[in-house]
Design an enzyme around this catalytic site. Structure first.
Site, short mmCIF file in Angstrom:
data_model
loop_
_atom_site.label_atom_id
_atom_site.label_comp_id
_atom_site.label_asym_id
_atom_site.label_seq_id
_atom_site.Cartn_x
_atom_site.Cartn_y
_atom_site.Cartn_z
N HIS A 175 -12.39 -31.22 -8.03
CA HIS A 175 -11.25 -31.26 -8.87
C HIS A 175 -10.99 -32.41 -9.67
CE1 HIS A 175 -9.40 -27.41 -6.93
NE2 HIS A 175 -9.96 -27.98 -5.90
N ASP B 132 -14.47 -32.13 -3.07
CA ASP B 132 -13.24 -31.16 -3.22
C ASP B 132 -12.25 -32.03 -3.79
OD1 ASP B 132 -11.33 -29.37 -2.75
OD2 ASP B 132 -10.77 -29.61 -0.83
N ASP B 133 -11.65 -33.14 -3.10
CA ASP B 133 -10.72 -34.24 -3.75
C ASP B 133 -10.72 -35.66 -3.29
OD1 ASP B 133 -8.69 -32.48 -5.45
OD2 ASP B 133 -8.88 -31.40 -3.42
N HIS C 231 -18.20 -28.35 -6.33
CA HIS C 231 -16.48 -28.41 -5.97
C HIS C 231 -16.08 -29.51 -6.31
CE1 HIS C 231 -13.28 -25.63 -4.17
NE2 HIS C 231 -12.81 -26.95 -4.04
N GLU D 230 -9.89 -20.58 3.28
CA GLU D 230 -9.63 -22.24 3.52
C GLU D 230 -8.32 -21.76 4.37
OE1 GLU D 230 -8.54 -26.43 1.66
OE2 GLU D 230 -8.25 -24.76 0.40
#
Length: 328
Positions: A14, A273-274, A12, A195
């Site tokens: 981005h 994630d980021d 996961h 989330e």
């Protein structure tokens, strides 16, 4: 053994959200674009909450507007990931940011990204695969364009389809056409849910979109019946603990439900994630999980096995990554 040094699989991530701030600042300088308002004085990204985070994210994307930009970005991301022990990664790519949803432009961007991924594999021994994502707050009609781009480039490298963006906009069912299109093209499916949307958003994703994985999904812990459903269906959660803590879902790692979900029998994986936005790396995620829950090398090996089984890749790639795990 230092658990942070273990090899890692990440599902996961981005693509634009993994852009190092220094990389974005350099591009902005080259293109004479003023992005000073999205950075803190120390050079990191500056945002107040999730909604503002999305604004800052999209502002940073202003300077990512050519295939060459994405080639350079991909190399920067994969070098950073490899330095943190990642040997296999799946990245979320949006045609909205890579050509504005135009198929011809998307193919040009994708070619540049794949070229960089191949170069990075030679240099850093990290394998990358692409998961095309629509952006939820861009709306259902725009999601169809993303799904079409995904379907037309599905194969050994573009292996999945999903959805990110603001969970407060619309409902999972509004995007059913896009997911059906991607499924018919042979792509595996994931979506963000559980989330900010709560456990019901996870249930909606399963029932309306037929996904095999859920991005985040941690709010499922609030609904015991949903936890059992995840187990029964064998759905894997792409959990991003550091992201959840920074965005305020949980006050600290100790209170994050990943351990409870795993102990209950839910398939969980760990991702960033980021990462630069949330001041994390895969190395830090491992360190914090070790400190919070006492997870050791055996626990992380099991976590990687779960991630490898859930990876959106072909058997040959899975076997290659498996051998890399065993070697290290």
């Amino acid at each position: 053994m230092n658990v942070a040094e273990l090899p890692k699989i990440e599902l996961h991530l981005h693509h634009e959200g993994a852009a190092p701030p220094a990389f974005i600042r350099q591009l902005a300088h080259e293109k004479r674009v003023d992005l000073s308002g999205i950075f803190k004085s120390n050079g990191s990204y500056d945002f107040r909450d999730f909604s503002h985070f999305l604004n800052v994210y999209e502002a940073a994307c202003q300077v990512l507007n050519s295939p060459e930009d994405f080639r350079r970005l991909t190399l920067a991301i994969l070098e950073e990931s490899a330095e943190n022990g990642v040997i296999y990664s799946e990245t979320f790519l949006s045609p909205d940011f890579c050509g504005g949803g135009d198929l011809s432009a998307w193919k040009d961007y994708l070619s540049a990204i794949q070229d960089a991924a191949e170069e990075a594999e030679r240099k850093f021994e990290i394998t990358l695969r692409g998961v095309v994502t629509c952006v939820r707050h861009f709306g259902p009609e725009q999601s169809k364009r993303s799904a079409y781009c995904a379907a037309e480039t599905a194969g050994d490298w573009i292996t999945g389809f999903g959805m990110g963006g603001n969970e407060s906009v619309g409902a999972q069912a509004d995007y059913k056409w896009a997911f059906d299109c991607a499924r018919e093209a042979g792509l595996q499916l994931t979506t963000h849910a559980g989330e900010f949307g709560g456990p019901e958003s996870v249930r909606d994703a399963i029932r309306h979109l037929g996904v095999e994985r859920i991005g985040h999904g941690v709010r499922a812990i609030e609904d015991p019946d949903l936890v059992h459903e995840l187990i029964d269906r064998g759905i894997t959660l792409e959990v991003c603990p550091g992201s959840n803590v920074v965005l305020g879902l949980y006050p600290e790692f100790d209170s994050h439900p990943i351990a409870k979900l795993r102990d209950a029998g839910v398939k969980v994986t760990v991702s960033t994630d980021d990462p630069p936005f949330f001041h994390t790396t895969m190395r830090r995620e491992y360190e914090m999980l070790h400190q919070a829950f006492g997870w050791d090398a055996e626990d992380f090996a099991a976590l990687n096995n779960t991630a490898l089984e859930a990876a959106f890749c072909d058997d040959a790639t899975r076997e290659k990554v498996k051998k890399r795990l065993e070697k290290q």
